[in-house]
Design an enzyme around this catalytic site. Structure first.
Site, PDB file in Angstrom:
ATOM      1  N   SER A 116       0.866  -1.188   0.000  1.00 40.26           N
ATOM      2  CA  SER A 116       0.000   0.000   0.000  1.00 40.26           C
ATOM      3  C   SER A 116       0.895   1.227   0.000  1.00 40.26           C
ATOM      4  O   SER A 116       2.074   1.151   0.398  1.00 40.26           O
ATOM      5  CB  SER A 116      -0.841  -0.011   1.278  1.00 40.26           C
ATOM      6  OG  SER A 116      -1.468   1.245   1.488  1.00 40.26           O
ATOM      7  N   TYR A 129      -2.422  -1.176  10.467  1.00 34.67           N
ATOM      8  CA  TYR A 129      -2.307  -1.320   9.008  1.00 34.67           C
ATOM      9  C   TYR A 129      -0.994  -0.700   8.519  1.00 34.67           C
ATOM     10  O   TYR A 129      -0.244  -1.316   7.758  1.00 34.67           O
ATOM     11  CB  TYR A 129      -3.511  -0.643   8.367  1.00 34.67           C
ATOM     12  CG  TYR A 129      -3.662  -0.827   6.876  1.00 34.67           C
ATOM     13  CD1 TYR A 129      -4.391  -1.897   6.361  1.00 34.67           C
ATOM     14  CD2 TYR A 129      -3.109   0.081   5.975  1.00 34.67           C
ATOM     15  CE1 TYR A 129      -4.566  -2.058   4.987  1.00 34.67           C
ATOM     16  CE2 TYR A 129      -3.276  -0.075   4.610  1.00 34.67           C
ATOM     17  CZ  TYR A 129      -4.003  -1.138   4.120  1.00 34.67           C
ATOM     18  OH  TYR A 129      -4.173  -1.291   2.756  1.00 34.67           O
TER      19      TYR A 129
END
Ligand code: NAD
Length: 230
Positions: A116, A129
């Site tokens: 990401s 995350y």
């Protein structure tokens, strides 16, 4: 025919990737929750074993399955932290470990983690995350140095259920309406104000899995509409 394992293939980026790799001539095994739990060692072993049993070889592993949890650190539930590390960080490690022999035996073995933009930059309220995605980039660099060709695809926000489900949580965390969240929070870091489509990520993964990806290893492959240019 080359063979690929794609995790998290029932939805979003994983689904688009499995379809794209099939169209490119790969045998693809998609693995998702209905096949096993990738937050366990057994689930990751089962995924690799199933691909090897079905195809007798494994050339590409796309470690993609993931979840999100939005909360400030002081309220972040410890169990959610553990669960997010298990699926986002430990699963890619286990998949690389269990598929190591097959991938390194292939002439074009590739380990592709869907990381990401959050592997490169942080956002508030996503500690687990962000930490896991930074960790995945470290894992990919280490795999590359140990001899497995590995990359970390780093997209900005993609139009999938993972993002759509965050909108009510983000609205709560920021004290904003859900309508304002997409414009002012989700798209705020993108220089180009749109969501990325899952097929665009699948295109990049297909490139990395094919001949064009032959010289990429140990690096983030960033596709974030200008986010990390800041
Ligand atoms: N959507 C985005 O904006 C975005 C941006 C950058 C990176 N990513 C990453 O892309 C990957 C895919 O996300 P997506 O947006 O397509 O999400 P998604 O929710 O559409 O799909 C994720 C899939 O992973 C599966 N999964 C989750 N936990 C699992 C488990 N324990 N065992 C087996 N399968 C499990 C889910 O069932 C689901 O099908 C994730 O790693 C995510 O972090 C997403």
């Amino acid at each position: 025919m080359p063979a690929a394992l794609v995790t998290g293939a029932a939805s979003g980026i994983g689904k688009a990737t499995a379809e794209r790799l099939r169209a490119d001539g790969f045998d693809v095994l998609g693995f998702d929750l209905e096949d096993g739990d990738l937050s366990t060692r057994e689930g990751n072993q089962a995924a690799v074993d199933a691909a090897l049993e079905r195809f007798g070889r494994l050339d590409v592993v796309v470690a993609n399955a993931g979840v999100q949890h939005v909360s400030p650190v002081r309220d972040f539930p410890e169990d959610r932290w553990d669960a997010i590390q298990a699926i986002l960080l430990t699963s890619p490690f286990l998949l690389a470990k269990y598929a190591w022999d097959a991938l390194t035996a292939s002439d074009a073995g590739r380990f592709i983690a869907v990381a990401s933009a959050h592997a490169l930059v942080a956002s508030p309220n996503k500690a687990a995350y962000v930490a896991a995605k930074h960790g995945v980039l470290g894992l990919v660099k280490t795999l590359a140095l140990e001899g497995l060709q590995a990359t970390a695809v780093c997209p900005g926000y993609v139009r999938t259920p993972l993002v759509e489900k965050q909108i009510p949580d983000q609205a709560r965390a920021h004290g904003m309406s859900e309508d304002a969240v997409l414009e002012e929070v989700i798209l705020q870091p993108h220089a180009i104000k749109r969501l990325i489509e899952p097929e665009e990520v699948a295109n990049v993964i297909a490139f990395l899995a094919g001949p064009g990806g032959a010289a990429f290893s140990g690096v983030p492959v960033t596709m974030d509409l200008g986010w990390s240019a800041r």
